[in-house]
Design an enzyme around this catalytic site. Structure first.
Site, PDB file in Angstrom:
ATOM      1  N   ASN A  42       0.844  -1.196   0.000  1.00  0.00           N
ATOM      2  CA  ASN A  42       0.000   0.000   0.000  1.00  0.00           C
ATOM      3  C   ASN A  42       0.878   1.244   0.000  1.00  0.00           C
ATOM      4  OD1 ASN A  42      -2.554   1.656   0.759  1.00  0.00           O
ATOM      5  ND2 ASN A  42      -1.109   2.171   2.393  1.00  0.00           N
ATOM      6  N   GLU A  43       0.551   2.180  -0.824  1.00  0.00           N
ATOM      7  CA  GLU A  43       1.284   3.456  -0.879  1.00  0.00           C
ATOM      8  C   GLU A  43       2.784   3.213  -0.701  1.00  0.00           C
ATOM      9  OE1 GLU A  43      -0.562   6.524   1.548  1.00  0.00           O
ATOM     10  OE2 GLU A  43      -2.362   6.467   0.325  1.00  0.00           O
ATOM     11  N   GLN A 102     -13.422   5.877   4.789  1.00  0.00           N
ATOM     12  CA  GLN A 102     -13.455   4.453   5.095  1.00  0.00           C
ATOM     13  C   GLN A 102     -14.826   4.118   5.682  1.00  0.00           C
ATOM     14  OE1 GLN A 102     -10.208   3.006   7.424  1.00  0.00           O
ATOM     15  NE2 GLN A 102      -8.654   4.113   6.257  1.00  0.00           N
ATOM     16  N   GLU A 146      -8.219   4.409  -2.678  1.00  0.00           N
ATOM     17  CA  GLU A 146      -8.551   5.234  -1.511  1.00  0.00           C
ATOM     18  C   GLU A 146      -8.940   6.598  -2.033  1.00  0.00           C
ATOM     19  OE1 GLU A 146      -5.756   5.508   1.744  1.00  0.00           O
ATOM     20  OE2 GLU A 146      -5.233   3.392   1.559  1.00  0.00           O
ATOM     21  N   TYR A 174      -7.216  12.102  -2.061  1.00  0.00           N
ATOM     22  CA  TYR A 174      -8.171  12.612  -1.064  1.00  0.00           C
ATOM     23  C   TYR A 174      -8.557  14.055  -1.384  1.00  0.00           C
ATOM     24  CZ  TYR A 174      -7.532   8.491   1.830  1.00  0.00           C
ATOM     25  OH  TYR A 174      -7.543   7.205   2.304  1.00  0.00           O
TER      26      TYR A 174
HETATM   27  O1  AHR Z   1      -7.096   6.206   4.785  1.00  0.00           O
HETATM   28  C1  AHR Z   1      -6.158   6.717   5.663  1.00  0.00           C
HETATM   29  C2  AHR Z   1      -4.737   6.579   5.158  1.00  0.00           C
HETATM   30  O2  AHR Z   1      -4.565   7.346   4.015  1.00  0.00           O
HETATM   31  C3  AHR Z   1      -4.306   5.190   4.742  1.00  0.00           C
HETATM   32  O3  AHR Z   1      -3.862   4.423   5.807  1.00  0.00           O
HETATM   33  C4  AHR Z   1      -3.198   5.473   3.792  1.00  0.00           C
HETATM   34  O4  AHR Z   1      -3.059   4.461   2.823  1.00  0.00           O
HETATM   35  C5  AHR Z   1      -3.542   6.814   3.205  1.00  0.00           C
HETATM   36  O5  AHR Z   1      -2.474   7.681   3.186  1.00  0.00           O
END
Ligand code: AHR
Length: 514
Positions: free
Chosen positions: A194-195, A366, A317, A261
């Site tokens: 992840n990332e 989430q 995400e 985001y």
């Molecule tokens: O969703 C919160 C965080 O955001 C996750 O853990 C990460 O993958 C992202 O930076």
């Protein structure tokens, strides 16, 4: 039962008459080519993400009953209603810390783990692979497991894959049986880290591409169960990451997992979830609208290496990220969720839908109590957020054919920020029904859209619902759980092939045409 005053209020909202509004801007036009659909809107665009973070898993989806963690029935029931197509787990940043073997076997014997990324709390590993798969079964969804690349080994990852998927006999399948599960779960969506550019190891794409190929080489097919290998994708607009991953590893990648985001202000000082100005409303809408450029540019790169569009672009995400609720642990990312979040979600989802040819999965962050959650809980109580209702409206698009729309969407501008005034998706489901979702992004002005439906005769608006409220920051609380909820919508009329939709300010509408 609803009281008479409530019904009058709902009726007023439904007709767009809530409060005195200034004169409406010019009408907008839209053409829907109902006979020309080509791409299917994958239901996986409506996927979710549940990380071991704050009160997402523990004290969220699971609740403590004595010494046991039990899945909440009310949460399951609510999530089933939005037909969760897939669920990403266990992280997020947590995934690259997670030791899966510590989360199996008798619960009392499981070691604890410190969640170093999120709040520094110590977990008892009460929710592990078996518990997650129980949730998957109860939701009737597909699991998307993210393996540990950052601090794990190739061997640990293939053993986890073997544990969940090997029919046996074999060491991992036998261990699974001893832990009470005879049959393999047949998990196909598998994240390889992840990332990996950030919390997952701080790697350069040139380095991660090689690491990825090494880990991905050890995920064998078992009969019909083939791994759908998902590589850590770019952060937002890092097009170089996509370029390198596609150039170096495309034949071994099934999905590339972009994260993005939406926030107001800056990462250091984010805006409030509920207490914001109209300029901040507009800022969030512009950030959501940026998804179109982001997906277009990443897709363009992917097209060069994969013209057949075999590799899915996944938005693994996404969602709004505000300042945590006052008094909450900042590491728990617990935020309220207002009508603004719902509108930003609708705008984002419409863009994902329009990119259905390449974007085939997305996971909002989430599910419960974390970031742009569907559900908030407090003790035994549970409330649905405005964003939840958007996901419920959009179930009509799951696996439906995207209908091309030509659209004069208008423009909404405020405080130097701007976005399309109206956003929409049109689709045709397997039963031949046409559904339209339409969003008025403008929080102060109503918008009228004259939509011409070409290529298929529609004779009636068979149903309509709306999500709106008086205030931009309207949200549900444990004291007022239904402050923002869907109401019947009577603002759409059909005359010949022209559908006229009168959208109140800051509203989301779903319509069915027959
Ligand atoms: O969703 C919160 C965080 O955001 C996750 O853990 C990460 O993958 C992202 O930076």
């Amino acid at each position: 039962m609803r009281t008479l005053p409530t019904l009058i209020l709902l009726g007023a909202i439904a007709l767009g008459g809530a409060g005195a509004q200034p004169a409406a801007p010019r009408p907008l036009t839209m053409v829907v080519d109902a006979d020309q659909g080509r791409d299917t809107i994958s239901r996986h665009l409506y996927g979710h993400f549940a990380e071991h973070l704050g009160r997402g898993i523990y004290d969220g989806i699971w609740i403590r009953r004595g010494s046991e963690w039990r899945i909440r029935d009310d949460v399951v029931q609510a999530l089933r209603a939005i037909r969760v197509p897939n669920l990403r787990w266990p992280g997020g940043c947590f995934a690259d810390y997670y030791q899966w073997k510590d989360g199996i076997g008798p619960r009392a014997e499981r070691p604890t783990i410190v969640n170093n990324n999120w709040g520094g709390v110590t977990e008892d590993n009460g929710v592990g692979t078996h518990e997650f798969m129980e949730l998957v079964g109860r939701l009737d969804t597909e699991p998307f497991i993210v393996g540990n690349v950052g601090s794990g080994t190739v061997r640990e990852m293939w053993q986890w894959w073997e544990y969940v998927n090997h029919p046996g006999p074999g060491p991992m399948a036998d261990l699974r049986r001893r832990n009470g599960r005879a049959e393999p779960w047949n998990v196909r969506f598998w994240g390889v880290g992840n990332e990996s550019w950030g919390c997952g190891g701080g790697m350069r794409p040139e380095y991660y591409a090689d690491v990825y190929k090494r880990f991905a080489s050890f995920l064998p097919a078992y009969g019909d169960v083939r791994p759908f290998r998902i590589a850590a994708g770019p952060p937002g607009d890092n097009y170089h990451w996509t370029e390198v991953m596609m150039r170096e590893a495309a034949p071994m990648i099934d999905g590339l997992d972009l994260h993005h985001y939406l926030l107001t202000g800056s990462w250091a000082k984010k805006g409030s979830a509920t207490n914001f100005t109209e300029a901040e409303w507009a800022e969030l809408m512009q950030k959501a609208a940026f998804f179109d450029e982001l997906l277009t540019r990443h897709s363009t790169i992917m097209d060069r290496y994969d013209p057949a569009k075999r590799v899915w672009l996944i938005v693994g995400e996404w969602g709004t990220w505000h300042e945590g609720e006052p008094g909450s642990n900042p590491g728990f990312l617990y935020q309220q969720n207002s009508l603004r979040d719902a509108v930003a979600a609708a705008l984002s989802l419409d863009i994902f839908n329009r990119h259905a040819d390449r974007v085939r999965m997305a996971n909002i962050a989430q599910t419960v109590n974390v970031l742009q959650a569907m559900i908030l809980t407090r003790g035994e109580q549970m409330i649905l957020t405005p964003t939840y209702h958007v996901f419920e409206f959009y179930t009509v698009h799951h696996d439906a054919v995207l209908l091309p729309t030509r659209f004069d969407a208008g423009r909404y501008e405020r405080g130097g920020w701007s976005a399309p005034a109206v956003s929409a998706t049109a689709s045709r489901d397997r039963a031949g029904r046409i559904h339209l979702t339409m969003t008025n992004v403008d929080p102060t002005q109503p918008r009228t859209v004259a939509a011409t439906i070409r290529g298929q005769r529609v004779s009636a608006v068979a149903g309509g619902r709306i999500l709106t409220a008086e205030q931009m920051g309207a949200h549900n609380t444990f004291e007022q759980p239904n402050a923002v909820r869907p109401a019947p919508f009577a603002g759409a009329t059909l005359a010949g092939e022209t559908l006229t939709v009168r959208l109140p300010p800051k509203s989301i509408v779903v319509l069915e045409l027959r």
